[in-house]
Design an enzyme around this catalytic site. Structure first.
Site, PDB file in Angstrom:
ATOM      1  N   GLY A  61       0.923  -1.307   0.019  1.00 39.35           N
ATOM      2  CA  GLY A  61       0.174   0.082  -0.087  1.00 39.35           C
ATOM      3  C   GLY A  61       0.856   1.020   0.021  1.00 39.35           C
ATOM      4  CB  CYS A  89       5.183  -4.097   0.328  1.00 38.19           C
ATOM      5  SG  CYS A  89       6.220  -2.599  -0.007  1.00 38.19           S
ATOM      6  CE1 TYR A  90       0.843   0.985   5.554  1.00 40.70           C
ATOM      7  CE2 TYR A  90      -0.401  -0.898   5.973  1.00 40.70           C
ATOM      8  CZ  TYR A  90      -0.042   0.486   6.169  1.00 40.70           C
ATOM      9  OH  TYR A  90      -0.645   1.168   7.147  1.00 40.70           O
ATOM     10  CG  HIS A 177       5.772  -5.391  -4.681  1.00 37.92           C
ATOM     11  ND1 HIS A 177       4.343  -5.316  -4.047  1.00 37.92           N
ATOM     12  CD2 HIS A 177       6.081  -4.379  -4.035  1.00 37.92           C
ATOM     13  CE1 HIS A 177       4.116  -4.301  -3.477  1.00 37.92           C
ATOM     14  NE2 HIS A 177       5.247  -3.545  -3.331  1.00 37.92           N
ATOM     15  CD  GLU A 179       2.825  -8.213  -5.262  1.00 37.07           C
ATOM     16  OE1 GLU A 179       2.541  -7.095  -4.916  1.00 37.07           O
ATOM     17  OE2 GLU A 179       3.773  -8.973  -4.868  1.00 37.07           O
ATOM     18  CG  ASP A 235     -16.281 -11.199 -20.214  1.00 36.77           C
ATOM     19  OD1 ASP A 235     -15.279 -11.875 -20.293  1.00 36.77           O
ATOM     20  OD2 ASP A 235     -16.084  -9.955 -20.193  1.00 36.77           O
ATOM     21  CE  LYS A 380     -12.081 -10.350 -20.782  1.00 31.97           C
ATOM     22  NZ  LYS A 380     -13.675 -10.238 -21.549  1.00 31.97           N
TER      23      LYS A 380
END
Length: 524
Positions: A61, A89-90, A177, A179, A235, A380
């Site tokens: 964050g 992180c945060y 991070h 990710e 979709d 998606k």
């Protein structure tokens, strides 16, 4: 996968502290075949207990943990949650501070690439990974002193505690991070947390989701009827196929031809669903009506709202006609996906309007229908995987996203019949050449935009003053972020030459080299 496997049986809760990467955390968890959801950091312990996760991930964050009003967790959260927790992180700094560690502003901020040295080879997060690895940092604070009972597991040149843990308490933290793609081994670190620490069995697959969601739809709908607006996009197509698999002829699809479609689109979409699914597809030709509503409108948000309102009116009229002929509908099927849910609002309140979403608000309530959104948990790429599990043809599953308002928002300025024909012709050329070059499947989207810009040109021996087409092509994984595609120069030259030679009224072609953010993929 056996039909008795519940795809949601194992759940990871991601608490969002405002990181730009929170959705990437969710994607990495899903890619590891574990179901997860993103929720605001302040949902409270009662919600956590009801959610019953196998583990919790705290996002990064923009705040500093010592700032007044900084996002925080209630005292005792880490102990009372009762499951393993990974702070990123945060989230790592918050974990350290809650347990008596020291977090301070660093003299040397770390933004961008860095390297970590693993200092504890026994850490489950780093098992089997190199002792020295590249990672992605994005912070101005650092942990200066570890809490009692924690041990360091990695460091960088300027962060002595780039990763730390208290395995006996199930608490793990990383200052970087994992990710993002810029941390190449980050996926494996997240997998290790899910499997080695949380004990997840990786039940989340589209095969298991298909079975469990089919059963859920059957149970929920019973013998009632479902109405679905079929756009032909990935979709709505996958939603239609899934609902049809569950309840068959109780589903009626309505395809509204608003006159804002690409060349041959209506015939292609309705043909696929009538022939492949044997589904009941009703086509409503409302092109004249939509063009009349859009006459003289140039503001993009007004275009979207007018198209939405007109769609509601057309759809409602057709629903009343169909109900009178075959019995009332109880449910309205929609192809809402997880990014729609995330972008629609945040825990801080409604998100700032970037552009109105096409899943039309107000329609279910107005028609007295209950929403049926079987894809609202999926990203998606998961929707595409589900479509393949359902056996949908690749022409549908691999199709590039197409906006609900159609060509109206790729045609900047007033929407008229002649301008739509120019755009359709140019767009068809872009599509043909991208496919011929074998690049269609590697791109997220590729299309033409008609600009409200005329320029002077020379054709033959005469002066021209004609329209400008912009070609837009991007790469992306889920549309949340995107980068402009580095198309070969020869391909761009062919597209430009064909558009100028074959589309009457165009004398200039440009290429869009902006990424999302700061731009959006669509121009309006």
């Amino acid at each position: 996968m056996s039909s008795n496997v519940d795809a949601h049986a194992e759940r990871i809760l991601i608490l969002d502290f405002g990181s730009q990467y929170t959705q990437l955390i969710a994607r990495r968890v899903r890619e590891a075949h574990v179901y997860c959801e993103i929720h605001p950091f302040d949902v409270g312990l009662d919600f956590v207990r009801r959610f019953a996760p196998k583990g919790i991930i705290l996002s990064g964050g923009p705040a500093s943990v010592y700032d007044a009003g900084a996002p925080d967790l209630p005292q005792g959260f880490f102990e009372q949650a009762g499951v393993p927790i990974l702070g990123i992180c945060y989230g790592a700094q918050l974990m350290a501070r809650h347990h008596g560690g020291a977090v301070e502003r660093s003299d040397r901020r770390e933004f961008g690439p860095a390297r970590i040295e693993v200092t504890n080879a026994e850490s489950p997060l780093f098992a089997g990974l190199p002792a020295d690895m590249p990672v992605w940092m994005s912070h101005g604070d650092r942990i200066e002193r570890l809490p009692s009972g924690f041990r360091a597991s990695a460091r960088t040149a300027s962060s002595p505690y780039a990763a730390f843990e208290a395995p006996a308490r199930g608490l793990y933290a990383v200052q970087f991070h994992p990710e993002v793609v810029h941390t190449p081994d980050g996926r494996r670190m997240i997998e290790h947390f899910l499997v080695r620490v949380c004990g997840c069995r990786r039940l989340w697959t589209m095969a298991s989701f298909l079975e469990s969601e089919t059963a859920r739809i059957r149970e929920r709908v019973g013998r009632e009827r479902v109405l679905l607006g079929l756009s032909g996009g990935v979709d709505s197509s996958v939603a239609a196929a899934l609902i049809h698999r569950a309840i068959g002829r109780q589903l009626t699809c309505v395809f509204v031809d608003n006159g804002l479609l690409r060349r041959g689109e209506a015939e292609q979409v309705t043909g696929v669903f009538r022939e492949w699914l044997g589904a009941d597809v009703v086509v409503v030709d409302a092109a004249v009506r939509f063009l009349a509503a859009l006459e003289g409108v140039t503001d993009p948000e007004q275009k979207r709202k007018l198209i939405g309102r007109e769609f509601i009116a057309v759809f409602e009229e057709e629903a009343e006609r169909l109900a009178a002929a075959g019995g009332r509908f109880t449910f309205l099927g929609q192809g809402t996906v997880y990014p729609d849910v995330i972008e629609s609002a945040t825990h801080r309140g409604p998100a700032a309007t970037i552009k109105s979403h096409h899943n039309v608000g107000g329609l279910p309530e107005k028609m007295g229908l209950t929403l049926l959104e079987p894809l609202r948990e999926l990203f998606k790429d998961e929707v595409r995987q589900l479509g393949r599990e359902l056996g949908l043809p690749e022409t549908v599953v691999g199709r590039h996203p197409f906006p609900g308002p159609g060509l109206a928002i790729r045609l900047l300025g007033a929407v008229t019949g002649p301008r739509l024909e120019i755009l359709r012709a140019a767009d068809a050329i872009v599509d043909e050449e991208i496919r011929a070059a074998g690049l269609y499947d590697s791109l997220w989207q590729a299309f033409a935009v008609l600009l409200p810009v005329k320029s002077v040109g020379v054709m033959g021996d005469g002066r021209t003053y004609e329209d400008t087409i912009c070609v837009r092509a991007v790469t992306s994984v889920d549309g949340m972020t995107a980068d402009w595609a580095r198309l070969p120069y020869d391909l761009l030259a062919t597209i430009s030459r064909r558009i100028i030679n074959e589309v009457r009224g165009v004398n200039q072609v440009v290429y869009d080299i902006s990424s999302k953010p700061p731009a959006t993929i669509e121009w309006e």
